[in-house]
Enzyme design. Structure first.
Site, mmCIF file in Angstrom:
data_model
loop_
_atom_site.group_PDB
_atom_site.id
_atom_site.type_symbol
_atom_site.label_atom_id
_atom_site.label_comp_id
_atom_site.label_asym_id
_atom_site.label_seq_id
_atom_site.Cartn_x
_atom_site.Cartn_y
_atom_site.Cartn_z
ATOM 1 N N ASP A 1 -32.665 -6.677 75.254
ATOM 2 C CA ASP A 1 -33.702 -5.835 74.673
ATOM 3 C C ASP A 1 -34.600 -6.778 73.867
ATOM 4 O O ASP A 1 -34.209 -7.285 72.814
ATOM 5 C CB ASP A 1 -33.053 -4.772 73.773
ATOM 6 C CG ASP A 1 -34.068 -3.786 73.201
ATOM 7 O OD1 ASP A 1 -35.237 -4.181 73.027
ATOM 8 O OD2 ASP A 1 -33.683 -2.639 72.910
ATOM 9 N N TYR B 1 -29.949 -1.449 68.916
ATOM 10 C CA TYR B 1 -30.747 -0.273 68.600
ATOM 11 C C TYR B 1 -29.850 0.976 68.654
ATOM 12 O O TYR B 1 -29.060 1.136 69.596
ATOM 13 C CB TYR B 1 -31.892 -0.171 69.607
ATOM 14 C CG TYR B 1 -32.735 1.048 69.437
ATOM 15 C CD1 TYR B 1 -33.575 1.180 68.339
ATOM 16 C CD2 TYR B 1 -32.691 2.087 70.362
ATOM 17 C CE1 TYR B 1 -34.348 2.314 68.172
ATOM 18 C CE2 TYR B 1 -33.467 3.228 70.206
ATOM 19 C CZ TYR B 1 -34.290 3.333 69.100
ATOM 20 O OH TYR B 1 -35.052 4.457 68.930
ATOM 21 N N LYS C 1 -43.316 0.021 70.832
ATOM 22 C CA LYS C 1 -43.420 -0.889 69.688
ATOM 23 C C LYS C 1 -44.569 -1.883 69.909
ATOM 24 O O LYS C 1 -45.701 -1.471 69.981
ATOM 25 C CB LYS C 1 -42.059 -1.558 69.454
ATOM 26 C CG LYS C 1 -40.883 -0.573 69.476
ATOM 27 C CD LYS C 1 -40.930 0.493 68.378
ATOM 28 C CE LYS C 1 -40.011 1.675 68.660
ATOM 29 N NZ LYS C 1 -38.616 1.344 68.959
ATOM 30 N N ARG D 1 -43.775 9.598 90.431
ATOM 31 C CA ARG D 1 -42.340 9.363 90.176
ATOM 32 C C ARG D 1 -41.771 8.222 91.010
ATOM 33 O O ARG D 1 -40.667 7.749 90.753
ATOM 34 C CB ARG D 1 -41.532 10.655 90.387
ATOM 35 C CG ARG D 1 -40.073 10.508 89.963
ATOM 36 C CD ARG D 1 -39.318 11.814 89.903
ATOM 37 N NE ARG D 1 -39.588 12.687 91.026
ATOM 38 C CZ ARG D 1 -39.073 12.520 92.246
ATOM 39 N NH1 ARG D 1 -38.262 11.523 92.499
ATOM 40 N NH2 ARG D 1 -39.376 13.353 93.214
HETATM 41 C C1 PLP Z 1 -37.528 1.878 69.654
HETATM 42 C C2 PLP Z 1 -36.556 0.985 70.304
HETATM 43 C C3 PLP Z 1 -35.910 1.361 71.497
HETATM 44 C C4 PLP Z 1 -36.090 2.720 72.134
HETATM 45 O O1 PLP Z 1 -37.376 2.915 72.597
HETATM 46 P P1 PLP Z 1 -38.071 4.367 72.729
HETATM 47 O O2 PLP Z 1 -39.405 4.002 73.238
HETATM 48 O O3 PLP Z 1 -38.053 5.006 71.385
HETATM 49 O O4 PLP Z 1 -37.247 5.135 73.709
HETATM 50 C C5 PLP Z 1 -35.048 0.448 72.075
HETATM 51 N N1 PLP Z 1 -34.808 -0.756 71.510
HETATM 52 C C6 PLP Z 1 -35.398 -1.142 70.366
HETATM 53 C C7 PLP Z 1 -35.088 -2.471 69.801
HETATM 54 C C8 PLP Z 1 -36.292 -0.285 69.727
HETATM 55 O O5 PLP Z 1 -36.854 -0.673 68.578
#
Ligand code: PLP
Length: 384
Positions: free
Chosen positions: A169, A97, A194, A43
């Site tokens: 992001d 998102y 992703k 952690r």
């Molecule tokens: C999937 C996604 C997230 C969130 O990620 P998780 O791993 O599902 O928590 C954030 N931003 C974008 C652009 C995403 O596609």
């Protein structure tokens, strides 16, 4: 080191005992004090596997340091709370998102954090929302599901001038196609679920920035406790070895498919930043190295998108994205189902829209799958 060499090697743990080819996994949750000057504990984000992978990820984004989290949302929430406190204000791009929007709308009010969404994704749109207490500007480009593009450098300059921290992001682009730190952004976030993971079998997140910013994030992160298990850290290291070749292939497939769909008589619109017809193409060209593996399209009036989806044989209907396999979804039925009609109209998301995450398959097979599904639903439409 070049990109693919970083992917394959940087940070790897040498197996001194057996001289194995890959990093061993260390699963200990307890380490002797005398060996290290810091207490190692999962952690605290400092197990051998976590530290090794953080080096690789930081290098891929040209940052000084990184942290890996148990999900993209764990990375995003921790980072936002590390830089915002009661009385602060944040400016957010409207097209974010869905999970990030829920986090802001449901949690910030409880903590007395003020927020504004932009009315337009132009730099002027961000400038209009800045207030004296604005601490953070948060963007996401290309956005989901219409692949709109924010001018990263221009927003970073605007924020710098006003002493505001910038966060992006960068999930949709991946480090292969876009490196925001080079364009002046302070903090880069990814859902590693992703493209970094890329095989639809890992839930993870990551943040990259300067040592100083990462230190500030770490101090909140250890309290929130959103670290990733070392098993999955190890799997993520393995996945990233092929990140460069996977995403370049996805770029190529998506570009080819976008052009083909654009010229297709049964498709009314295609949204892909690589197309000259995309309203933000010039900005994308300036700041992206490749245009990514995501595109969206609408079928011609009278052709039912849900029925089309059901007729696809190779391309799977699936919630997530960025895997080596192609997947498709209807934003208004899934990812954006909770948006109000008004919000959907504001963002330009129509009911017939389909978001396509292009995989690494042969493009001819993907085209053929789409073609056969269209032909089937055309026959169905005639029968009714
Ligand atoms: C999937 C996604 C997230 C969130 O990620 P998780 O791993 O599902 O928590 C954030 N931003 C974008 C652009 C995403 O596609």
């Amino acid at each position: 080191m070049g990109f693919n060499t970083i992917c394959t090697h940087l940070g790897e743990i040498k197996d001194k005992q057996f001289k194995g080819a890959i990093s061993p996994i260390y699963l200990s949750t307890s380490y002797a004090f005398e060996d290290v000057d810091v207490k190692r504990y999962p952690r605290y984000f400092n197990t051998p596997n976590q530290e090794a992978l953080c080096k690789k990820i930081a290098a891929l984004e040209n940052g000084e340091a990184a942290l890996i989290f148990g999900s993209g949302m764990a990375a995003i929430s921790t980072t936002l709370f590390a830089f915002l406190q009661k009385g602060d204000h944040i400016v957010l791009q409207r097209t974010l998102y869905g999970g990030t929007i829920n986090l802001v709308n449901e949690e910030f009010i409880k903590h007395g954090i003020e927020y504004s969404y932009t009315d337009s994704q132009t730099t002027e749109g961000f400038a209009q929302k800045i207030k004296p207490n604005t601490k953070v500007i948060y963007i996401e480009t290309p956005s989901n599901p219409l692949l709109t593009i924010t001018d990263i450098k221009a927003v970073a300059e605007l924020a710098n001038k006003n002493g505001i921290i910038t966060m992006i992001d960068n999930t949709f682009a991946s480090p292969v196609n876009q490196n925001p730190i080079e364009l002046g952004i302070d903090i880069v976030l990814h859902s590693a679920t992703k493209y970094l993971g890329g095989h639809s079998d890992i839930l993870a997140g990551t943040v990259i920035s300067t040592e100083k910013n990462m230190d500030q994030i770490f101090h909140v992160a250890k309290n929130f406790g959103g670290s990733l298990s070392d098993f999955t850290v190890w799997m993520l290291e393995r996945s990233i070895k092929t990140l460069g070749i996977r995403v370049k292939r996805q770029n190529k497939n998506a570009f080819r498919l976008a052009k083909w769909l654009k010229g297709h008589e049964d498709i009314s619109s295609v949204y892909y930043p690589g197309l000259k017809s995309h309203p933000d193409h010039e900005i994308a060209k300036k700041q992206m190295k490749g245009y990514g593996g995501m595109l969206s399209f609408e079928l011609k009036e009278g052709l039912n998108a849900s029925k089309f989806q059901k007729e696809l044989k190779l391309i799977k209907s699936s919630m997530s994205l960025a895997g080596v396999e192609s997947t498709i979804l209807s934003p208004t039925l899934t990812s954006h189902a909770l948006l109000s009609e008004e919000e959907k109209n504001l963002q330009g998301i129509k009911d017939g829209l389909l978001r396509f995450s292009v995989g690494i398959e042969e493009k001819e097979d993907l085209m053929q799958d789409i073609q056969q599904a269209i032909e089937k639903i055309k026959i169905l439409a005639l029968e009714h």
